[in-house]
Design a protein around this motif. Structure first.
Motif, PDB file in Angstrom:
ATOM      1  N   GLU A  73      71.062 -46.007 -76.322  1.00  0.00           N
ATOM      2  CA  GLU A  73      70.345 -44.798 -75.923  1.00  0.00           C
ATOM      3  C   GLU A  73      70.952 -43.633 -76.680  1.00  0.00           C
ATOM      4  O   GLU A  73      72.172 -43.494 -76.751  1.00  0.00           O
ATOM      5  CB  GLU A  73      70.449 -44.559 -74.420  1.00  0.00           C
ATOM      6  N   VAL A  74      70.102 -42.795 -77.282  1.00  0.00           N
ATOM      7  CA  VAL A  74      70.592 -41.656 -78.049  1.00  0.00           C
ATOM      8  C   VAL A  74      69.980 -40.372 -77.512  1.00  0.00           C
ATOM      9  O   VAL A  74      68.971 -40.392 -76.800  1.00  0.00           O
ATOM     10  CB  VAL A  74      70.268 -41.805 -79.556  1.00  0.00           C
ATOM     11  N   LEU A  75      70.606 -39.267 -77.857  1.00  0.00           N
ATOM     12  CA  LEU A  75      70.108 -37.950 -77.478  1.00  0.00           C
ATOM     13  C   LEU A  75      69.554 -37.250 -78.710  1.00  0.00           C
ATOM     14  O   LEU A  75      70.183 -37.235 -79.767  1.00  0.00           O
ATOM     15  CB  LEU A  75      71.226 -37.107 -76.863  1.00  0.00           C
ATOM     16  N   VAL A  76      68.372 -36.690 -78.564  1.00  0.00           N
ATOM     17  CA  VAL A  76      67.726 -35.922 -79.625  1.00  0.00           C
ATOM     18  C   VAL A  76      67.620 -34.474 -79.154  1.00  0.00           C
ATOM     19  O   VAL A  76      67.229 -34.219 -78.011  1.00  0.00           O
ATOM     20  CB  VAL A  76      66.321 -36.477 -79.939  1.00  0.00           C
ATOM     21  N   VAL A  77      67.996 -33.534 -80.007  1.00  0.00           N
ATOM     22  CA  VAL A  77      67.883 -32.116 -79.669  1.00  0.00           C
ATOM     23  C   VAL A  77      66.773 -31.506 -80.518  1.00  0.00           C
ATOM     24  O   VAL A  77      66.835 -31.538 -81.749  1.00  0.00           O
ATOM     25  CB  VAL A  77      69.207 -31.369 -79.896  1.00  0.00           C
ATOM     26  N   ALA A  78      65.756 -30.973 -79.847  1.00  0.00           N
ATOM     27  CA  ALA A  78      64.628 -30.335 -80.530  1.00  0.00           C
ATOM     28  C   ALA A  78      64.678 -28.835 -80.259  1.00  0.00           C
ATOM     29  O   ALA A  78      64.941 -28.410 -79.134  1.00  0.00           O
ATOM     30  CB  ALA A  78      63.305 -30.919 -80.031  1.00  0.00           C
ATOM     31  N   ASP A  79      64.435 -28.037 -81.288  1.00  0.00           N
ATOM     32  CA  ASP A  79      64.398 -26.582 -81.142  1.00  0.00           C
ATOM     33  C   ASP A  79      62.943 -26.137 -81.061  1.00  0.00           C
ATOM     34  O   ASP A  79      62.189 -26.302 -82.021  1.00  0.00           O
ATOM     35  CB  ASP A  79      65.089 -25.904 -82.328  1.00  0.00           C
ATOM     36  N   LEU A  80      62.557 -25.565 -79.926  1.00  0.00           N
ATOM     37  CA  LEU A  80      61.165 -25.188 -79.698  1.00  0.00           C
ATOM     38  C   LEU A  80      61.026 -23.682 -79.523  1.00  0.00           C
ATOM     39  O   LEU A  80      61.933 -23.021 -79.012  1.00  0.00           O
ATOM     40  CB  LEU A  80      60.625 -25.875 -78.441  1.00  0.00           C
ATOM     41  N   PRO A  81      59.869 -23.128 -79.917  1.00  0.00           N
ATOM     42  CA  PRO A  81      59.596 -21.717 -79.616  1.00  0.00           C
ATOM     43  C   PRO A  81      59.607 -21.494 -78.104  1.00  0.00           C
ATOM     44  O   PRO A  81      59.313 -22.411 -77.324  1.00  0.00           O
ATOM     45  CB  PRO A  81      58.196 -21.500 -80.206  1.00  0.00           C
ATOM     46  N   GLN A  82      59.919 -20.282 -77.691  1.00  0.00           N
ATOM     47  CA  GLN A  82      60.006 -19.986 -76.262  1.00  0.00           C
ATOM     48  C   GLN A  82      58.708 -20.306 -75.523  1.00  0.00           C
ATOM     49  O   GLN A  82      58.726 -20.821 -74.404  1.00  0.00           O
ATOM     50  CB  GLN A  82      60.354 -18.508 -76.057  1.00  0.00           C
ATOM     51  N   LYS A  83      57.570 -20.019 -76.157  1.00  0.00           N
ATOM     52  CA  LYS A  83      56.290 -20.229 -75.485  1.00  0.00           C
ATOM     53  C   LYS A  83      56.049 -21.708 -75.195  1.00  0.00           C
ATOM     54  O   LYS A  83      55.402 -22.055 -74.197  1.00  0.00           O
ATOM     55  CB  LYS A  83      55.148 -19.664 -76.332  1.00  0.00           C
ATOM     56  N   ASP A  84      56.557 -22.591 -76.057  1.00  0.00           N
ATOM     57  CA  ASP A  84      56.395 -24.024 -75.832  1.00  0.00           C
ATOM     58  C   ASP A  84      57.403 -24.539 -74.809  1.00  0.00           C
ATOM     59  O   ASP A  84      57.061 -25.338 -73.928  1.00  0.00           O
ATOM     60  CB  ASP A  84      56.553 -24.791 -77.147  1.00  0.00           C
ATOM     61  N   ALA A  85      58.642 -24.087 -74.918  1.00  0.00           N
ATOM     62  CA  ALA A  85      59.669 -24.540 -73.978  1.00  0.00           C
ATOM     63  C   ALA A  85      59.336 -24.121 -72.550  1.00  0.00           C
ATOM     64  O   ALA A  85      59.688 -24.816 -71.591  1.00  0.00           O
ATOM     65  CB  ALA A  85      61.028 -23.986 -74.385  1.00  0.00           C
ATOM     66  N   ALA A  86      58.616 -23.006 -72.398  1.00  0.00           N
ATOM     67  CA  ALA A  86      58.310 -22.486 -71.063  1.00  0.00           C
ATOM     68  C   ALA A  86      57.385 -23.398 -70.268  1.00  0.00           C
ATOM     69  O   ALA A  86      57.371 -23.348 -69.037  1.00  0.00           O
ATOM     70  CB  ALA A  86      57.692 -21.092 -71.177  1.00  0.00           C
ATOM     71  N   VAL A  87      56.607 -24.247 -70.942  1.00  0.00           N
ATOM     72  CA  VAL A  87      55.651 -25.099 -70.229  1.00  0.00           C
ATOM     73  C   VAL A  87      56.160 -26.534 -70.079  1.00  0.00           C
ATOM     74  O   VAL A  87      55.443 -27.394 -69.575  1.00  0.00           O
ATOM     75  CB  VAL A  87      54.283 -25.111 -70.946  1.00  0.00           C
ATOM     76  N   LEU A  88      57.391 -26.792 -70.499  1.00  0.00           N
ATOM     77  CA  LEU A  88      57.953 -28.133 -70.385  1.00  0.00           C
ATOM     78  C   LEU A  88      58.750 -28.284 -69.099  1.00  0.00           C
ATOM     79  O   LEU A  88      59.252 -27.310 -68.547  1.00  0.00           O
ATOM     80  CB  LEU A  88      58.863 -28.434 -71.582  1.00  0.00           C
ATOM     81  N   ASP A  89      58.878 -29.527 -68.645  1.00  0.00           N
ATOM     82  CA  ASP A  89      59.674 -29.840 -67.467  1.00  0.00           C
ATOM     83  C   ASP A  89      60.522 -31.078 -67.755  1.00  0.00           C
ATOM     84  O   ASP A  89      60.083 -31.983 -68.488  1.00  0.00           O
ATOM     85  CB  ASP A  89      58.785 -30.123 -66.254  1.00  0.00           C
TER      86      ASP A  89
END
Length: 207
Positions: free
Chosen positions: A57-73
């Motif tokens: 199992e690995v961890l992936v770090v994605a950098d998203l714009p604020q508007k996209d990160a705001a709708v994620l859970d």
């Protein structure tokens, strides 16, 4: 003997008079090895001889714009792809950072990905598609097409034959070969790849 008992307690097995096997305390893959034949090691070493990691199992770090990160859970679905290959694996959102990256103006999102066949390697550059976001293609350009104009990242866009314009862009993830353009450039636009740095002060470029 006391020396033999000490070696056994450290998971070290002797082989002959000068050979020793150091047994790993856990299963995994050796991701870093700081030892060569004949090199002396001891308890006062600054760095470990070997580093072992469980890559199932690995961890992936994605950098998203604020508007996209705001709708994620957390728990949301993610598809992770290895560029230039057919590798595609499923993952889930683990942590959405509360802190904004000041330079990129993006939000780090950590994703857990099952990796039983070890197709994803540490430090790989990957593409992530979040199921709760619109299916939009990320614009990517060769890294050498992006140059720094002070504190601003810019590319040179061919707006018509023979005419180049300086275009400020906001970048996302970057690697040695590719850079994601989060804003400032549309898919299909032509950019200067080689010699972009020389164009910064060129008089015949329309800014």
């Amino acid at each position: 003997s006391a020396a033999g008992a000490k070696l056994r307690s450290l998971s070290v097995q002797s082989q002959g008079d000068t050979g020793y096997w150091v047994l790993a305390p856990r299963a995994g893959s050796v991701v870093q090895l700081d030892a060569v034949a004949g090199k002396q090691v001891g308890p006062d070493r600054e760095h470990p001889v070997a580093t072992i990691a469980d890559l199932d199992e690995v961890l992936v770090v994605a950098d998203l714009p604020q508007k996209d990160a705001a709708v994620l859970d957390p728990g949301g679905g993610v598809v992770v792809r290895l560029p230039g290959s057919q590798v595609e694996v499923a993952g889930t959102i683990d942590v959405i950072s509360d802190v904004l990256d000041a330079d990129r103006q993006t939000v780090p999102v950590r994703v857990r990905v099952a990796n039983e066949v070890h197709k994803l390697r540490p430090h790989s550059y990957v593409e992530a598609t979040f199921s709760s976001l619109p299916d939009e293609r990320v614009v990517q350009v060769p890294s050498e097409a992006v140059v720094s104009d002070g504190s601003t990242s810019v590319v040179f866009v061919e707006t018509e034959p023979g005419v180049l314009r300086r275009r400020p862009v906001q970048l996302g993830r970057q690697s040695a070969e590719r850079a994601e353009v989060m804003s400032g450039l549309n898919a299909g636009e032509r950019v200067v790849v080689r010699g972009a740095l020389l164009l910064l002060n060129a008089l015949d470029v329309k800014g």
